[in-house]
Design a protein around this motif. Structure first.
Motif, PDB file in Angstrom:
ATOM      1  N   GLU A 148      11.382  26.780  52.966  1.00  0.00           N
ATOM      2  CA  GLU A 148      12.223  25.977  53.860  1.00  0.00           C
ATOM      3  C   GLU A 148      13.537  26.705  54.114  1.00  0.00           C
ATOM      4  O   GLU A 148      14.129  27.298  53.214  1.00  0.00           O
ATOM      5  CB  GLU A 148      12.508  24.602  53.254  1.00  0.00           C
ATOM      6  CG  GLU A 148      13.307  23.689  54.186  1.00  0.00           C
ATOM      7  CD  GLU A 148      13.594  22.339  53.557  1.00  0.00           C
ATOM      8  OE1 GLU A 148      13.159  21.320  54.131  1.00  0.00           O
ATOM      9  OE2 GLU A 148      14.260  22.295  52.506  1.00  0.00           O
ATOM     10  N   ILE A 150      17.236  25.854  56.171  1.00  0.00           N
ATOM     11  CA  ILE A 150      18.057  24.853  56.855  1.00  0.00           C
ATOM     12  C   ILE A 150      19.240  25.573  57.499  1.00  0.00           C
ATOM     13  O   ILE A 150      19.922  26.377  56.849  1.00  0.00           O
ATOM     14  CB  ILE A 150      18.571  23.780  55.882  1.00  0.00           C
ATOM     15  CG1 ILE A 150      17.399  23.153  55.116  1.00  0.00           C
ATOM     16  CG2 ILE A 150      19.356  22.700  56.624  1.00  0.00           C
ATOM     17  CD1 ILE A 150      17.841  22.169  54.042  1.00  0.00           C
ATOM     18  N   GLU A 157      24.077  19.751  59.487  1.00  0.00           N
ATOM     19  CA  GLU A 157      22.718  20.292  59.561  1.00  0.00           C
ATOM     20  C   GLU A 157      22.196  20.231  60.993  1.00  0.00           C
ATOM     21  O   GLU A 157      22.267  19.194  61.654  1.00  0.00           O
ATOM     22  CB  GLU A 157      21.788  19.503  58.640  1.00  0.00           C
ATOM     23  CG  GLU A 157      20.346  20.008  58.662  1.00  0.00           C
ATOM     24  CD  GLU A 157      19.429  19.209  57.762  1.00  0.00           C
ATOM     25  OE1 GLU A 157      18.239  19.056  58.129  1.00  0.00           O
ATOM     26  OE2 GLU A 157      19.895  18.718  56.704  1.00  0.00           O
ATOM     27  N   GLN A 159      18.918  22.114  61.975  1.00  0.00           N
ATOM     28  CA  GLN A 159      17.450  22.129  61.998  1.00  0.00           C
ATOM     29  C   GLN A 159      16.897  22.683  60.694  1.00  0.00           C
ATOM     30  O   GLN A 159      17.602  23.331  59.916  1.00  0.00           O
ATOM     31  CB  GLN A 159      16.939  22.973  63.179  1.00  0.00           C
ATOM     32  CG  GLN A 159      17.405  24.405  63.181  1.00  0.00           C
ATOM     33  CD  GLN A 159      16.840  25.192  64.359  1.00  0.00           C
ATOM     34  OE1 GLN A 159      15.768  25.763  64.261  1.00  0.00           O
ATOM     35  NE2 GLN A 159      17.573  25.201  65.465  1.00  0.00           N
ATOM     36  N   ARG A 160      15.591  22.391  60.491  1.00  0.00           N
ATOM     37  CA  ARG A 160      14.863  22.896  59.326  1.00  0.00           C
ATOM     38  C   ARG A 160      13.609  23.605  59.818  1.00  0.00           C
ATOM     39  O   ARG A 160      12.946  23.133  60.738  1.00  0.00           O
ATOM     40  CB  ARG A 160      14.465  21.756  58.379  1.00  0.00           C
ATOM     41  CG  ARG A 160      15.645  21.051  57.733  1.00  0.00           C
ATOM     42  CD  ARG A 160      15.179  19.923  56.842  1.00  0.00           C
ATOM     43  NE  ARG A 160      16.326  19.263  56.197  1.00  0.00           N
ATOM     44  CZ  ARG A 160      16.400  18.993  54.905  1.00  0.00           C
ATOM     45  NH1 ARG A 160      15.398  19.327  54.096  1.00  0.00           N
ATOM     46  NH2 ARG A 160      17.463  18.380  54.409  1.00  0.00           N
ATOM     47  N   GLN A 161      13.315  24.750  59.176  1.00  0.00           N
ATOM     48  CA  GLN A 161      12.146  25.530  59.539  1.00  0.00           C
ATOM     49  C   GLN A 161      11.492  26.063  58.269  1.00  0.00           C
ATOM     50  O   GLN A 161      12.169  26.296  57.265  1.00  0.00           O
ATOM     51  CB  GLN A 161      12.539  26.705  60.444  1.00  0.00           C
ATOM     52  CG  GLN A 161      13.123  26.326  61.786  1.00  0.00           C
ATOM     53  CD  GLN A 161      12.072  25.800  62.755  1.00  0.00           C
ATOM     54  OE1 GLN A 161      10.876  25.959  62.534  1.00  0.00           O
ATOM     55  NE2 GLN A 161      12.526  25.158  63.818  1.00  0.00           N
ATOM     56  N   CYS A 181      23.129  29.340  56.481  1.00  0.00           N
ATOM     57  CA  CYS A 181      21.784  28.848  56.207  1.00  0.00           C
ATOM     58  C   CYS A 181      21.586  28.633  54.705  1.00  0.00           C
ATOM     59  O   CYS A 181      22.271  29.243  53.872  1.00  0.00           O
ATOM     60  CB  CYS A 181      20.730  29.816  56.750  1.00  0.00           C
ATOM     61  SG  CYS A 181      20.743  31.458  55.981  1.00  0.00           S
ATOM     62  N   SER A 193      17.002  28.134  45.464  1.00  0.00           N
ATOM     63  CA  SER A 193      17.704  27.842  46.707  1.00  0.00           C
ATOM     64  C   SER A 193      19.019  28.622  46.739  1.00  0.00           C
ATOM     65  O   SER A 193      19.755  28.645  45.749  1.00  0.00           O
ATOM     66  CB  SER A 193      17.982  26.333  46.816  1.00  0.00           C
ATOM     67  OG  SER A 193      18.605  26.032  48.049  1.00  0.00           O
TER      68      SER A 193
END
Length: 329
Positions: A148, A150, A157, A159-161, A181, A193
């Motif tokens: 993931e 972000i 925020e 978008q998330r991909q 990001c 993360s």
């Protein structure tokens, strides 16, 4: 006799050197030939220096970072870079002739950022245009398989991909700001993360709002006339399209479209403004009205209303007789 020959030789040398043609110094060009400007510590970049138009000339090249001279070579390699090596790199060409050593001007700098962290958000280094699509890449050290990503802008925020590439479409001026990001991936026992540093993104308009300048006392035109100049900036990709200029007084057109950004008109009181149009891009912008001479408040309000409808005027109407409109040449 020896004294006479010495004087003749000195005069001949002085005369010879004074007739040698001189030219403005050239500028060296530094370019990034391998790698990217923002790298992780331990990665490498390759830079090259050249002097345009002098392929056969025997140039030597010096590299600098800030005010420090680094080395003399055509290529400069920042090998297994460290964060302390971040900075602006530039070069200079030099060659030795039978008269002297010639030096070029310093090249424009290339800024290299060496990041000691775990994530880098690669953003466009140059301004993006309104309406374009921007691609951002969230790079993670050692390239783990991300689960993931972000994207944030100014702390919000967006978008998330599941992958590292993030696209922002149909850019507007509101997309100008700082982006970063957060990337996540699965480790052996836990989820990892990391967060990147903020990267600035600049968004500019394709066609800026025109600004009309009135020049009442231009020495190049007749004393009963004045010069109108429509100042506007077109930020377009190659090939750059043409701008069409229109000029207005008191809601009436002062002539047909022109490729010139200026016209001369009879000196007369009133409200003036200009319009810049790029037909191939479907863009048009109007300047704010500029008063000249004695203009009352009621007249100004009327002219502001006229400005709102002037775009729909077609065909144009001359403010005075046909002799009044002259293109500036």
């Amino acid at each position: 006799m020896k004294l006479l020959l010495s004087l003749l030789e000195r005069l001949t040398c002085q005369h010879f050197f004074t007739v040698l043609p001189t030219s403005a110094p050239q500028m060296a060009v530094a370019e990034l030939v391998k790698g990217v400007p923002w790298i992780f510590s331990g990665e490498s970049v390759h830079l090259k220096c050249s002097v345009p138009g002098n392929v056969s000339a025997e140039w030597r090249y010096r590299w600098f970072r800030g005010g420090e001279q680094l080395q003399e070579s055509e290529y400069f390699v920042l090998w297994k870079a460290r964060p302390q090596q971040s900075g602006k790199y530039y070069c200079q060409g030099l060659r030795t002739t039978w008269i002297s050593t010639q030096h070029t001007l310093h090249s424009l700098p290339i800024e290299i950022e060496v990041d000691g962290g775990w994530a880098i958000l690669q953003a466009p280094p140059l301004p993006m245009l309104v309406g374009e699509t921007m691609t951002l890449t969230c790079r993670v050290r050692d390239n783990p398989r991300l689960t993931e990503v972000i994207l944030y802008k100014d702390g919000v925020e967006l978008q998330r991909q599941p992958g590292p590439e993030l696209r922002v479409t149909n850019l507007t001026l509101q997309h100008h700001g700082s982006y970063w990001c957060r990337a996540s991936w699965d480790g052996r026992r836990e989820t990892n993360s990391v967060i990147s540093e903020a990267a600035p993104v600049s968004i500019i308009e394709v066609l800026t709002e025109p600004v009309l300048e009135i020049v009442p006392n231009d020495p190049l035109i007749h004393e009963d006339r004045m010069l109108l100049v429509c100042q506007v900036q077109l930020n377009a990709r190659e090939p750059v399209p043409h701008i069409h200029y229109y000029f207005y007084q008191d809601g009436l057109s002062l002539g047909p479209a022109s490729s010139q950004d200026r016209v001369t008109v009879l000196r007369d009181s009133g409200q003036y403004w200009c319009k810049a149009s790029v037909p191939t891009l479907g863009l048009k912008r109007l300047s704010e009205p500029v008063p000249y001479g004695r203009v009352t408040g009621e007249h100004s309000e009327h002219m502001r209303n006229q400005k709102r409808i002037v775009v729909r005027q077609s065909p144009f109407r001359m403010r005075h007789n046909a002799d009044q409109w002259h293109q500036f040449s």
